[in-house]
Every structure is written in structure tokens, then in C-alpha cells.
Design an enzyme around this catalytic site. Structure first.
Site, short mmCIF file in Angstrom:
data_model
loop_
_atom_site.label_atom_id
_atom_site.label_comp_id
_atom_site.label_asym_id
_atom_site.label_seq_id
_atom_site.Cartn_x
_atom_site.Cartn_y
_atom_site.Cartn_z
N HIS A 158 6.83 -5.26 -4.03
CA HIS A 158 6.04 -5.08 -5.21
C HIS A 158 5.52 -6.35 -5.90
O HIS A 158 4.62 -6.62 -6.58
CB HIS A 158 6.62 -4.40 -6.31
CG HIS A 158 7.99 -5.14 -6.79
ND1 HIS A 158 9.29 -5.07 -6.25
CD2 HIS A 158 8.04 -5.77 -8.03
CE1 HIS A 158 10.03 -5.91 -6.99
NE2 HIS A 158 9.41 -6.21 -8.35
N TYR A 190 9.37 -2.05 -0.02
CA TYR A 190 8.88 -1.54 -1.20
C TYR A 190 9.70 -0.46 -1.70
O TYR A 190 9.13 0.41 -1.45
CB TYR A 190 7.56 -1.46 -1.19
CG TYR A 190 6.43 -1.46 -2.44
CD1 TYR A 190 7.10 -0.86 -3.60
CD2 TYR A 190 5.44 -2.10 -2.58
CE1 TYR A 190 6.15 -0.86 -4.88
CE2 TYR A 190 4.60 -2.19 -3.69
CZ TYR A 190 4.85 -1.49 -4.78
OH TYR A 190 4.64 -1.58 -5.97
N TYR A 224 -4.90 -3.44 -2.23
CA TYR A 224 -4.47 -2.50 -3.15
C TYR A 224 -4.91 -1.27 -2.79
O TYR A 224 -4.53 -0.20 -3.32
CB TYR A 224 -4.42 -2.86 -4.68
CG TYR A 224 -3.30 -3.67 -5.32
CD1 TYR A 224 -2.42 -4.58 -4.20
CD2 TYR A 224 -3.27 -4.43 -6.46
CE1 TYR A 224 -1.53 -5.42 -4.46
CE2 TYR A 224 -2.36 -5.23 -6.89
CZ TYR A 224 -1.46 -5.79 -5.87
OH TYR A 224 -0.50 -6.73 -6.47
N TYR A 255 0.49 -2.58 3.50
CA TYR A 255 1.58 -1.53 3.36
C TYR A 255 1.58 -0.68 4.50
O TYR A 255 0.55 0.24 4.81
CB TYR A 255 1.52 -0.96 2.02
CG TYR A 255 1.31 -1.70 0.76
CD1 TYR A 255 2.56 -2.56 0.50
CD2 TYR A 255 0.28 -1.56 -0.11
CE1 TYR A 255 2.38 -3.30 -0.74
CE2 TYR A 255 0.12 -2.32 -1.39
CZ TYR A 255 1.38 -3.20 -1.59
OH TYR A 255 1.30 -3.99 -2.72
N HIS A 315 -2.90 -8.74 -4.81
CA HIS A 315 -3.91 -8.20 -3.76
C HIS A 315 -5.15 -9.42 -3.56
O HIS A 315 -4.97 -10.42 -4.19
CB HIS A 315 -4.97 -7.28 -4.73
CG HIS A 315 -6.07 -6.90 -4.23
ND1 HIS A 315 -6.40 -5.91 -3.39
CD2 HIS A 315 -7.35 -7.46 -4.38
CE1 HIS A 315 -7.70 -5.84 -2.95
NE2 HIS A 315 -8.29 -6.91 -3.60
#
Length: 367
Positions: free
Chosen positions: A305, A257, A347, A317, A309
Site C-alpha cells: 500500500h 498488499y 492506480y 498490481y 501512483h
């Protein structure tokens, strides 16, 4: 010096450094096992001879990083290793006058490994970066970037595949030290790496800024390219999603990312419609793939990216180091998945700065 000539003492130097350990009875000179505690909270435990550290010892910084190595009359010399507060090995290699100097192996944030030769704490010359693997198992298409490093940065390196577990010079503890004792150890390991494709393009450090996401926006990351692809999401209304191309295992990095680096205040105070592809990097910066760069025809150097979710996410992450992008985030698998499965994350919106228009936390209905 015989045992009766020393005794345990406590000495305090003029700068506040405190010594606790053995010293010569007649002269007060530090002799034998002892510990120096410095005003900044760091400390050194070692054997002392003629008043200075000599022999095996360890230095622990104020931040908790421990350096285990050998001292030669006060100077840190020869093989050693650095370990963090959680007992994770950070570096194994040679030292000279207290600095990394000679062949070594650096364990990077997120699981990658840098293998090369250091000069006064800086990685220089031929080196390779081994991409992270999975927890307790060897991954197919294990890759590495092999080439030249200058001033600690990748200047020209090629991606190769087919690296074997033995290429990385041993395990995370002192097992690698035997190979690192001589200058040829790293070169022998590099020779075990497979050859690059003859038409491959080299990579170099291409770290993003607030204005530039990448100098090569359409050059895919070859490690990531083997593992994931982008396709229509299985979740209604979610648009594109991230999918596994091959079986991925728990702990394996699926995607990176990368994005422009913006201050938190700028991101927090703008409209949510501009924050579709933002993620906190650290306390100071946010990574953002701007809306006008979200399409694969504009930017595809990293694909992290693109993960959607889900409350039943199979990835998360985590921080990671990449020699092309620098310190960024990655999408790391929480469970094993099969080829074709969609990769999703949490998220983690907490409502501090509101929610995007598609977010319904009470119903857990998400984009």
C-alpha cells in the site's frame, strides 16, 4: 478385441451424457478411444475398456480446467497434472480415486509453488511454499516457508533463504512427474532447502477479515523485507513511497498488499478521504489498509500500500496467493529496477465513483 469387432457409435445415457467413440459391435459396450460429454458442459476423452475409461485420458471441466492422468478401470489413479484454459499448469502430482493423494506440486496464483503431500485433495503434513521468482531468471534471496500444513492451511512454518532453482522439483510440465512417482521425492527436495535461523519465529495462516488486518501487525514479511523499504517519496507532496533495496527484475513480486476485506458498496459509498489505501481484490471484496493503520509503527506486515501512483509506473498490481495472508494483491515489477529506485504503480481511477482530492486526471498530476 480386434479392430473389426468395434465401430464408431453415438450413445446417449438416461441422464443426458453423450458418448462418441468406439464400441463393441455385438454388445454395444464402449471399447477403444472415445469421448463422454456431460450435461454440465464438461467432457472426458480416454481409451475405454469393458465400458469404462482405462489408460491415459483427460477430463476437462465446464470451467475449462483440464486434468491429464491415467485411469484404471474407471478410477483416476497415479501421476497426473491439471492445466487451465491458458495452458498454465496448476498441479502436478499423484491421484487416487479421482483425488489428489500423495506427493504433489501446486502452482499458486501469482507464481508461488506449494510442495508437499495431499490426502483426499487436502495438503497435509510437512510442506513448503516457494515464493515467486522473476521472468526467466533466478532471483537473489529466493525464499520459502517450510513447515507444517493442516487441513490445507499453513499451521507452523519458518522462512528460509538460499533456495536453488532445482529445489522446486523440475519445470512446469511433466518433468517433475519422475520425482513425484515415489513418496520420498518431496522429502528429498525439502532436505535441499537451507536451514532456518535458530531464533526465527514461525508463521501461520493469518488471513484478514472485515475487522482484523493481522494478528501480528508489526511482524514484517521476510520475503518482502529483503526486497523493499519505505522512505520519503521522490514525488513532491506524495509523503512516503516504496523503494527497492536490491535490484528487482521484470516479473518479480516486490511487495504484498494485504488489508482488511470490505464489500465494494461500503467502500464506494464512503468519503474518498477514507480510501487512500484501498484496492479491489475481486468482484466482491476490497482490500483496505485503514487510515489509522497506515503508519509503519502500527502496521508493517505488508508494504504494497506504500507504492505511489505514476503515469510512468514501473510496477503493477496483480493477484497473488500468500500462505500467511491468503489470496491478496501484490506489486509486481514491469521492468528491471536498481536498488534505491522508487517503485510506482498505476492506480487506475476511472471516475466511476469520483476522484480523490489530489487527483487531476487532465494534467496527470498525482499524489
Amino acid at each position: 478385441m480386434v479392430g473389426g469387432d468395434t465401430r464408431r457409435v453415438t450413445q446417449v445415457d438416461s441422464d443426458g451424457t453423450r458418448y462418441e467413440g468406439k464400441a463393441c459391435v455385438s454388445t454395444g459396450e464402449r471399447q477403444g478411444r472415445g469421448t463422454l460429454r456431460f450435461p454440465d458442459g464438461s467432457f472426458l476423452s480416454a481409451s475405454f475398456e469393458q465400458g469404462v475409461p482405462h489408460g491415459q485420458g483427460s477430463y476437462t471441466s465446464a470451467e475449462g480446467v483440464r486434468l491429464e492422468a491415467r485411469f484404471e478401470y474407471g478410477a483416476l489413479q497415479g501421476p497426473g497434472r491439471e492445466i487451465d484454459e491458458q495452458d498454465n499448469v496448476l498441479f502436478i502430482g499423484q491421484y487416487l480415486d479421482g483425488q489428489r493423494h500423495g506427493p504433489g506440486k501446486q502452482f499458486c496464483d501469482g507464481g508461488g509453488v506449494l510442495l508437499g503431500s495431499w490426502c483426499e485433495n487436502i495438503l497435509e503434513g510437512e510442506a513448503c511454499f516457494m515464493f515467486p521468482g522473476a521472468e526467466g531468471r533466478f532471483c537473489r534471496f529466493q525464499g520459502a516457508l517450510v513447515g507444517e500444513w493442516q487441513d490445507g492451511e499453513m499451521s507452523r512454518a519458518y522462512y528460509v533463504e538460499g533456495c536453488s532453482p532445482g529445489t522446486s522439483l523440475g519445470d512446469d510440465d511433466g518433468g517433475a512427474l519422475g520425482i513425484l512417482q515415489d513418496e520420498g521425492g518431496c522429502e528429498r527436495a525439502r532436505r535441499r532447502l537451507p536451514r532456518r535461523h535458530p531464533r526465527a519465529r514461525p508463521f501461520q495462516l493469518d488471513q484478514s477479515t472485515a475487522r482484523s488486518i493481522s494478528a501480528r501487525m508489526l511482524t514484517a514479511d521476510p520475503y518482502e523485507q529483503r526486497r523493499v523499504t519505505v522512505a520519503p517519496s521522490t514525488m513532491p507532496g506524495a509523503g512516503e513511497g516504496l523503494f527497492a533495496k536490491i535490484p528487482l527484475y521484470k516479473g518479480e513480486v516486490a511487495a504484498y498488499y494485504n488489508g482488511v476485506r470490505l464489500p465494494h458498496d461500503e467502500v464506494d459509498n464512503r468519503d474518498w478521504s477514507l480510501n487512500d489505501n484501498t484496492i479491489a481484490l475481486n468482484e466482491d471484496e476490497v482490500i483496505d489498509v485503514p487510515v489509522n493503520m497506515a503508519g509503519l509503527d502500527v502496521y508493517c506486515a505488508s508494504l504494497g500500500h506504500k507504492a505511489n501512483h505514476s503515469s510512468e509506473h514501473n510496477a503493477m498490481y496483480t493477484p497473488v496467493f500468500h500462505p500467511r495472508f491468503g489470496d491478496i494483491k501484490c506489486v509486481r515489477m514491469l521492468v528491471d529496477v536498481q536498488a534505491g529506485e522508487e517503485i510506482t504503480v498505476d492506480y487506475g481511477y476511472d471516475g466511476t465513483h469520483g476522484y480523490p482530492s489530489w487527483w487531476h486526471p487532465q494534467l496527470d498530476v498525482h499524489k
